[in-house]
Design a protein around this motif. Structure first.
Motif, PDB file in Angstrom:
ATOM      1  N   PHE A  56       0.839  -1.202   0.000  1.00 60.86           N
ATOM      2  CA  PHE A  56       0.000   0.000   0.000  1.00 60.86           C
ATOM      3  C   PHE A  56       0.878   1.258   0.000  1.00 60.86           C
ATOM      4  O   PHE A  56       0.667   2.173  -0.794  1.00 60.86           O
ATOM      5  CB  PHE A  56      -0.924  -0.026   1.225  1.00 60.86           C
ATOM      6  CG  PHE A  56      -1.870   1.133   1.317  1.00 60.86           C
ATOM      7  CD1 PHE A  56      -2.976   1.224   0.486  1.00 60.86           C
ATOM      8  CD2 PHE A  56      -1.670   2.126   2.268  1.00 60.86           C
ATOM      9  CE1 PHE A  56      -3.858   2.282   0.583  1.00 60.86           C
ATOM     10  CE2 PHE A  56      -2.555   3.188   2.379  1.00 60.86           C
ATOM     11  CZ  PHE A  56      -3.657   3.262   1.530  1.00 60.86           C
ATOM     12  N   ASP A  57       1.883   1.272   0.879  1.00 63.43           N
ATOM     13  CA  ASP A  57       2.802   2.396   0.963  1.00 63.43           C
ATOM     14  C   ASP A  57       3.530   2.607  -0.364  1.00 63.43           C
ATOM     15  O   ASP A  57       3.697   3.736  -0.819  1.00 63.43           O
ATOM     16  CB  ASP A  57       3.803   2.148   2.096  1.00 63.43           C
ATOM     17  CG  ASP A  57       4.816   3.259   2.241  1.00 63.43           C
ATOM     18  OD1 ASP A  57       4.435   4.445   2.131  1.00 63.43           O
ATOM     19  OD2 ASP A  57       6.003   2.941   2.480  1.00 63.43           O
ATOM     20  N   LYS A  58       3.919   1.526  -0.991  1.00 68.40           N
ATOM     21  CA  LYS A  58       4.626   1.611  -2.278  1.00 68.40           C
ATOM     22  C   LYS A  58       3.727   2.225  -3.351  1.00 68.40           C
ATOM     23  O   LYS A  58       4.162   3.082  -4.116  1.00 68.40           O
ATOM     24  CB  LYS A  58       5.077   0.212  -2.703  1.00 68.40           C
ATOM     25  CG  LYS A  58       5.895   0.167  -3.956  1.00 68.40           C
ATOM     26  CD  LYS A  58       6.342  -1.252  -4.246  1.00 68.40           C
ATOM     27  CE  LYS A  58       7.092  -1.324  -5.550  1.00 68.40           C
ATOM     28  NZ  LYS A  58       7.497  -2.696  -5.868  1.00 68.40           N
TER      29      LYS A  58
ATOM     30  N   PHE B 101     -11.692   9.078  10.288  1.00 68.49           N
ATOM     31  CA  PHE B 101     -11.842   9.879  11.501  1.00 68.49           C
ATOM     32  C   PHE B 101     -10.519   9.961  12.263  1.00 68.49           C
ATOM     33  O   PHE B 101     -10.188  11.004  12.819  1.00 68.49           O
ATOM     34  CB  PHE B 101     -12.941   9.314  12.405  1.00 68.49           C
ATOM     35  CG  PHE B 101     -14.312   9.766  12.014  1.00 68.49           C
ATOM     36  CD1 PHE B 101     -14.732  11.066  12.236  1.00 68.49           C
ATOM     37  CD2 PHE B 101     -15.191   8.880  11.414  1.00 68.49           C
ATOM     38  CE1 PHE B 101     -16.000  11.480  11.876  1.00 68.49           C
ATOM     39  CE2 PHE B 101     -16.459   9.286  11.053  1.00 68.49           C
ATOM     40  CZ  PHE B 101     -16.865  10.597  11.288  1.00 68.49           C
ATOM     41  N   TYR B 102      -9.774   8.892  12.275  1.00 66.21           N
ATOM     42  CA  TYR B 102      -8.465   8.892  12.936  1.00 66.21           C
ATOM     43  C   TYR B 102      -7.546   9.922  12.279  1.00 66.21           C
ATOM     44  O   TYR B 102      -6.889  10.708  12.960  1.00 66.21           O
ATOM     45  CB  TYR B 102      -7.846   7.494  12.877  1.00 66.21           C
ATOM     46  CG  TYR B 102      -6.447   7.438  13.412  1.00 66.21           C
ATOM     47  CD1 TYR B 102      -6.207   7.402  14.782  1.00 66.21           C
ATOM     48  CD2 TYR B 102      -5.352   7.443  12.553  1.00 66.21           C
ATOM     49  CE1 TYR B 102      -4.915   7.354  15.288  1.00 66.21           C
ATOM     50  CE2 TYR B 102      -4.059   7.402  13.047  1.00 66.21           C
ATOM     51  CZ  TYR B 102      -3.844   7.356  14.412  1.00 66.21           C
ATOM     52  OH  TYR B 102      -2.562   7.322  14.901  1.00 66.21           O
ATOM     53  N   ILE B 103      -7.496   9.929  10.953  1.00 64.21           N
ATOM     54  CA  ILE B 103      -6.657  10.898  10.241  1.00 64.21           C
ATOM     55  C   ILE B 103      -7.145  12.309  10.526  1.00 64.21           C
ATOM     56  O   ILE B 103      -6.354  13.223  10.747  1.00 64.21           O
ATOM     57  CB  ILE B 103      -6.631  10.609   8.723  1.00 64.21           C
ATOM     58  CG1 ILE B 103      -5.885   9.310   8.436  1.00 64.21           C
ATOM     59  CG2 ILE B 103      -5.968  11.766   7.965  1.00 64.21           C
ATOM     60  CD1 ILE B 103      -5.939   8.876   6.985  1.00 64.21           C
TER      61      ILE B 103
ATOM     62  N   ALA C 185      -3.116  12.536   1.441  1.00 61.38           N
ATOM     63  CA  ALA C 185      -4.230  12.839   0.549  1.00 61.38           C
ATOM     64  C   ALA C 185      -4.568  11.619  -0.319  1.00 61.38           C
ATOM     65  O   ALA C 185      -5.753  11.279  -0.500  1.00 61.38           O
ATOM     66  CB  ALA C 185      -3.913  14.049  -0.324  1.00 61.38           C
ATOM     67  N   LEU C 186      -3.547  10.936  -0.832  1.00 67.05           N
ATOM     68  CA  LEU C 186      -3.782   9.727  -1.629  1.00 67.05           C
ATOM     69  C   LEU C 186      -4.369   8.620  -0.757  1.00 67.05           C
ATOM     70  O   LEU C 186      -5.268   7.884  -1.182  1.00 67.05           O
ATOM     71  CB  LEU C 186      -2.491   9.262  -2.294  1.00 67.05           C
ATOM     72  CG  LEU C 186      -1.898  10.196  -3.355  1.00 67.05           C
ATOM     73  CD1 LEU C 186      -0.539   9.689  -3.813  1.00 67.05           C
ATOM     74  CD2 LEU C 186      -2.838  10.373  -4.533  1.00 67.05           C
ATOM     75  N   CYS C 187      -3.878   8.498   0.465  1.00 64.35           N
ATOM     76  CA  CYS C 187      -4.399   7.508   1.401  1.00 64.35           C
ATOM     77  C   CYS C 187      -5.876   7.760   1.675  1.00 64.35           C
ATOM     78  O   CYS C 187      -6.692   6.832   1.671  1.00 64.35           O
ATOM     79  CB  CYS C 187      -3.597   7.559   2.695  1.00 64.35           C
ATOM     80  SG  CYS C 187      -4.159   6.417   3.972  1.00 64.35           S
ATOM     81  N   ILE C 188      -6.240   9.008   1.889  1.00 66.82           N
ATOM     82  CA  ILE C 188      -7.636   9.370   2.147  1.00 66.82           C
ATOM     83  C   ILE C 188      -8.513   8.982   0.968  1.00 66.82           C
ATOM     84  O   ILE C 188      -9.591   8.424   1.144  1.00 66.82           O
ATOM     85  CB  ILE C 188      -7.737  10.879   2.462  1.00 66.82           C
ATOM     86  CG1 ILE C 188      -7.102  11.160   3.822  1.00 66.82           C
ATOM     87  CG2 ILE C 188      -9.178  11.361   2.399  1.00 66.82           C
ATOM     88  CD1 ILE C 188      -6.813  12.634   4.085  1.00 66.82           C
TER      89      ILE C 188
ATOM     90  N   LYS D 274       0.030  -0.587  11.378  1.00 62.21           N
ATOM     91  CA  LYS D 274       1.149   0.078  10.701  1.00 62.21           C
ATOM     92  C   LYS D 274       0.673   1.374  10.044  1.00 62.21           C
ATOM     93  O   LYS D 274       1.353   2.392  10.109  1.00 62.21           O
ATOM     94  CB  LYS D 274       1.785  -0.843   9.665  1.00 62.21           C
ATOM     95  CG  LYS D 274       2.572  -1.979  10.275  1.00 62.21           C
ATOM     96  CD  LYS D 274       3.088  -2.924   9.204  1.00 62.21           C
ATOM     97  CE  LYS D 274       3.718  -4.155   9.842  1.00 62.21           C
ATOM     98  NZ  LYS D 274       4.065  -5.171   8.847  1.00 62.21           N
ATOM     99  N   LEU D 275      -0.488   1.303   9.404  1.00 61.57           N
ATOM    100  CA  LEU D 275      -1.050   2.496   8.773  1.00 61.57           C
ATOM    101  C   LEU D 275      -1.342   3.565   9.822  1.00 61.57           C
ATOM    102  O   LEU D 275      -1.042   4.742   9.623  1.00 61.57           O
ATOM    103  CB  LEU D 275      -2.321   2.130   8.003  1.00 61.57           C
ATOM    104  CG  LEU D 275      -2.995   3.256   7.218  1.00 61.57           C
ATOM    105  CD1 LEU D 275      -2.057   3.844   6.178  1.00 61.57           C
ATOM    106  CD2 LEU D 275      -4.267   2.726   6.552  1.00 61.57           C
TER     107      LEU D 275
END
Length: 135
Positions: free
Chosen positions: A5-7, A73-75, A54-57, A40-41
């Protein structure tokens, strides 16, 4: 799965390719997340750069499940102010959100707005859909 996901997020940019391909690839990886990947996220997201968040959201919004909504909500809670609008929009369009009745939608919008203005008033335990919707 978090590494994958991070990659994807690290190699992407908010452009047409992201909208047409990348966001769905990232959402597919989220489908395979286990508890350790969410942990981890949770650890990484507040430290990541604005573009990554922003991409994660966007990916979380496309994924559209309760864990993704809770994570939005955490972010929002951990936000330094640079992705509040993205979080609120993602919460608004998340699949589960669209299925909520009118009263619950109002409650979520109100809560999200309050958190974005005064995050220090809320604990992380306050920021789950079960807590927000049970009030």
């Amino acid at each position: 799965m978090f590494t994958e996901f991070d990659k994807i997020l690290g190699n992407s940019a908010p452009d047409v390719n992201w909208s047409e391909v990348g966001i769905f690839s990232a959402a597919q990886v989220l489908e395979q997340f286990e508890a350790s990947d969410w942990d981890k996220l949770r650890s990484y997201a507040p430290l990541a750069g604005r573009k990554w968040r922003a991409l994660c959201i966007e990916a979380l919004s496309a994924f559209g499940t309760a864990p993704a909504l809770d994570f939005l909500f955490y972010i929002l809670y951990r936000n330094n102010g640079d992705t509040i609008e993205e979080c609120l929009e993602a919460i608004r369009v998340t699949v589960e959100f669209s299925e909520l009745d009118r009263e619950k939608k109002k409650r979520v919008i109100s809560f999200a707005g309050a958190v974005s203005r005064n995050p220090g008033e809320y604990t992380e335990n306050d920021l789950t859909m079960s807590v927000v919707l049970s009030k």
